[in-house]
Design a protein around this motif. Sequence first.
Motif, PDB file in Angstrom:
ATOM      1  N   THR A   1       0.808  -1.235   0.000  1.00 32.86           N
ATOM      2  CA  THR A   1       0.000   0.000   0.000  1.00 32.86           C
ATOM      3  C   THR A   1       0.828   1.267   0.000  1.00 32.86           C
ATOM      4  N   THR A   2       2.124   1.181  -0.264  1.00 37.25           N
ATOM      5  CA  THR A   2       2.989   2.361  -0.181  1.00 37.25           C
ATOM      6  C   THR A   2       3.882   2.473  -1.411  1.00 37.25           C
TER       7      THR A   2
ATOM      8  N   VAL B   1      -7.611   4.233   0.749  1.00 42.89           N
ATOM      9  CA  VAL B   1      -6.450   5.107   0.951  1.00 42.89           C
ATOM     10  C   VAL B   1      -5.461   4.392   1.862  1.00 42.89           C
ATOM     11  N   GLY B   2      -4.367   3.928   1.288  1.00 36.94           N
ATOM     12  CA  GLY B   2      -3.367   3.235   2.081  1.00 36.94           C
ATOM     13  C   GLY B   2      -3.877   1.949   2.696  1.00 36.94           C
ATOM     14  N   GLY B   3      -3.229   1.553   3.793  1.00 32.65           N
ATOM     15  CA  GLY B   3      -3.606   0.321   4.483  1.00 32.65           C
ATOM     16  C   GLY B   3      -3.348   0.434   5.970  1.00 32.65           C
ATOM     17  N   VAL B   4      -3.441  -0.675   6.673  1.00 40.13           N
ATOM     18  CA  VAL B   4      -3.349  -0.670   8.134  1.00 40.13           C
ATOM     19  C   VAL B   4      -2.005  -0.140   8.650  1.00 40.13           C
TER      20      VAL B   4
ATOM     21  N   ALA C   1       4.315   7.765  -0.090  1.00 42.27           N
ATOM     22  CA  ALA C   1       2.895   8.067  -0.281  1.00 42.27           C
ATOM     23  C   ALA C   1       2.081   6.786  -0.187  1.00 42.27           C
ATOM     24  N   ALA C   2       0.930   6.879   0.448  1.00 43.83           N
ATOM     25  CA  ALA C   2       0.017   5.738   0.538  1.00 43.83           C
ATOM     26  C   ALA C   2      -0.675   5.554  -0.808  1.00 43.83           C
ATOM     27  N   LYS C   3      -0.651   4.359  -1.318  1.00 44.21           N
ATOM     28  CA  LYS C   3      -1.291   4.108  -2.604  1.00 44.21           C
ATOM     29  C   LYS C   3      -2.818   4.198  -2.493  1.00 44.21           C
ATOM     30  N   LEU C   4      -3.446   4.485  -3.614  1.00 43.80           N
ATOM     31  CA  LEU C   4      -4.901   4.572  -3.698  1.00 43.80           C
ATOM     32  C   LEU C   4      -5.426   3.433  -4.559  1.00 43.80           C
ATOM     33  N   MET C   5      -6.622   2.958  -4.238  1.00 42.12           N
ATOM     34  CA  MET C   5      -7.253   1.933  -5.073  1.00 42.12           C
ATOM     35  C   MET C   5      -8.741   2.204  -5.159  1.00 42.12           C
ATOM     36  N   PHE C   6      -9.279   2.064  -6.364  1.00 39.08           N
ATOM     37  CA  PHE C   6     -10.700   2.275  -6.602  1.00 39.08           C
ATOM     38  C   PHE C   6     -11.413   0.919  -6.615  1.00 39.08           C
ATOM     39  N   VAL C   7     -12.480   0.816  -5.844  1.00 35.48           N
ATOM     40  CA  VAL C   7     -13.257  -0.422  -5.788  1.00 35.48           C
ATOM     41  C   VAL C   7     -14.661  -0.148  -6.314  1.00 35.48           C
TER      42      VAL C   7
ATOM     43  N   LEU D   1       1.003   5.795  -7.991  1.00 35.00           N
ATOM     44  CA  LEU D   1       0.146   6.178  -6.864  1.00 35.00           C
ATOM     45  C   LEU D   1      -1.119   5.325  -6.831  1.00 35.00           C
ATOM     46  N   SER D   2      -1.674   5.009  -7.996  1.00 32.76           N
ATOM     47  CA  SER D   2      -2.910   4.222  -8.068  1.00 32.76           C
ATOM     48  C   SER D   2      -2.609   2.745  -8.233  1.00 32.76           C
ATOM     49  N   ARG D   3      -3.257   1.934  -7.413  1.00 31.81           N
ATOM     50  CA  ARG D   3      -3.150   0.479  -7.526  1.00 31.81           C
ATOM     51  C   ARG D   3      -4.097  -0.056  -8.594  1.00 31.81           C
ATOM     52  N   GLY D   4      -4.955   0.812  -9.143  1.00 30.59           N
ATOM     53  CA  GLY D   4      -5.858   0.392 -10.195  1.00 30.59           C
ATOM     54  C   GLY D   4      -7.307   0.375  -9.766  1.00 30.59           C
ATOM     55  N   VAL D   5      -8.105  -0.350 -10.546  1.00 31.52           N
ATOM     56  CA  VAL D   5      -9.547  -0.435 -10.313  1.00 31.52           C
ATOM     57  C   VAL D   5      -9.931  -1.897 -10.143  1.00 31.52           C
ATOM     58  N   GLN D   6     -10.620  -2.178  -9.062  1.00 32.49           N
ATOM     59  CA  GLN D   6     -11.051  -3.542  -8.742  1.00 32.49           C
ATOM     60  C   GLN D   6     -12.571  -3.614  -8.752  1.00 32.49           C
ATOM     61  N   ILE D   7     -13.109  -4.662  -9.351  1.00 30.15           N
ATOM     62  CA  ILE D   7     -14.550  -4.909  -9.321  1.00 30.15           C
ATOM     63  C   ILE D   7     -14.814  -5.996  -8.283  1.00 30.15           C
ATOM     64  N   SER D   8     -15.611  -5.676  -7.270  1.00 24.20           N
ATOM     65  CA  SER D   8     -15.922  -6.641  -6.211  1.00 24.20           C
ATOM     66  C   SER D   8     -17.337  -7.158  -6.380  1.00 24.20           C
ATOM     67  N   GLU D   9     -17.460  -8.475  -6.332  1.00 25.60           N
ATOM     68  CA  GLU D   9     -18.762  -9.105  -6.495  1.00 25.60           C
ATOM     69  C   GLU D   9     -18.683 -10.529  -5.979  1.00 25.60           C
ATOM     70  N   GLY D  10     -19.820 -11.146  -5.792  1.00 26.89           N
ATOM     71  CA  GLY D  10     -19.856 -12.532  -5.353  1.00 26.89           C
ATOM     72  C   GLY D  10     -20.046 -12.669  -3.858  1.00 26.89           C
ATOM     73  N   GLU D  11     -19.971 -13.913  -3.402  1.00 29.16           N
ATOM     74  CA  GLU D  11     -20.191 -14.220  -1.992  1.00 29.16           C
ATOM     75  C   GLU D  11     -19.095 -13.613  -1.127  1.00 29.16           C
ATOM     76  N   GLY D  12     -19.494 -13.047   0.004  1.00 29.66           N
ATOM     77  CA  GLY D  12     -18.526 -12.512   0.944  1.00 29.66           C
ATOM     78  C   GLY D  12     -18.231 -11.042   0.780  1.00 29.66           C
ATOM     79  N   THR D  13     -18.880 -10.382  -0.177  1.00 22.90           N
ATOM     80  CA  THR D  13     -18.702  -8.944  -0.339  1.00 22.90           C
ATOM     81  C   THR D  13     -20.056  -8.307  -0.626  1.00 22.90           C
TER      82      THR D  13
END
Length: 374
Positions: A267-268, A340-343, A276-282, A311-323
């Motif tokens: 995430t960095t 924005v970033g991580g733990v 810089a903390a990386k960004l990701m679009f979900v 800076l951008s980790r990209g774009v992720q599509i979330s779907e299915g069981e568990g989300t």
Amino acid sequence: MNRPLYILRSIVKAIKHNPMLIFVVLFISLWLVIPLFSKGSPESSTNLMHEWIQEIDGSTLTTLMSFDQPVLADLQSDHNQTLSFSKIMIPLVTNSPYQDLRLLFGHELPNFPGNQGRIAIAGSGTNQFTTSVESAPPDYIFEQEEEIDESEQRSTDVYEDETVYIYNTHNREAFLPYLDEDATSNEAFNHVDNVVDLSVSLKERLQQRGIDSYVEKTDFYKILQQKGLEYHESYDVAREVVADYHEEEPTEYFIDIHRDAQPHRITTTTINDKPAAKLMFVVGGEHEDYEANLEFAAELHEMLEKRYPSLSRGVQISEGEGTNGVFNQDLSEQKLLLEVGGVDNDFEEMNYSLDLFADVLADYIAENNQSEGE
């Protein structure tokens, strides 16, 4: 000596000297037995296995496996402690999530929970192992929480038709640098020093660029507790609040800020010689008009990639069981879920990233307004 008795004693002796064997036997036995109690529902065995494994944190699972593979014992040390050979070499030669074996095996084993994301656009360092991971707080985190001091209560703003509506569905997602030293990744939740601070930070940076925004500071997690709801129902609680503004006010852009559960190395990045903390679009892929949100996220990713590579980790599509699979993005065609970033990231790294993101978002809004006015 009776041969069967000798064999039995040998097996018992082997088990005593190999705790990992006990774990494997119990694990396989449970896997085989569960279907016997779930014939009436084809999904119940899967759900039960998911729930059972989710109760095992990555650290515990690594410890169990280290009984059989001692090299894994080194992976238990905290990320701030002295680096070992394995900590240096493993990240250099692989992107596999060696610090949480659930992620490593989740893509290969049936009923083993990993993530529910597919990569729409792969950004810096993004592959099947490094997509966004959502974590829920353990039940005990807030069980004994004392009444929050009034001085720690966040002051609420008055909504005045701002252009951008910023909020946090998982408003108590926090960061390890601001928690007790012995806190683990799955315990990174708190009522202060959390993702709401990132929303306030983004608002200030957009304001500097002439973009008015509003920060929703409702404590959605507190509402979950009061109503006895499960954590996965956070989006239902947030929807009741966000939908009111969407229906009655002219807000154009909605941004739901989260933090990822992935570790610091994922995430960095470094932009202009600064961490810089990386960004990701979900994007939620389980509603009819998700393509509009996908296009919105893709355009912002491309702008970030041109101006601030990595800076951008990209774009992720979330779907299915568990989300959730929707994330309330059906309310607007210009609605983001932004990781924005991580733990492991600190506010200096994340605020720097939001400063860069504010540049891009302000330009996007200006260009969009200009095209609409033509």
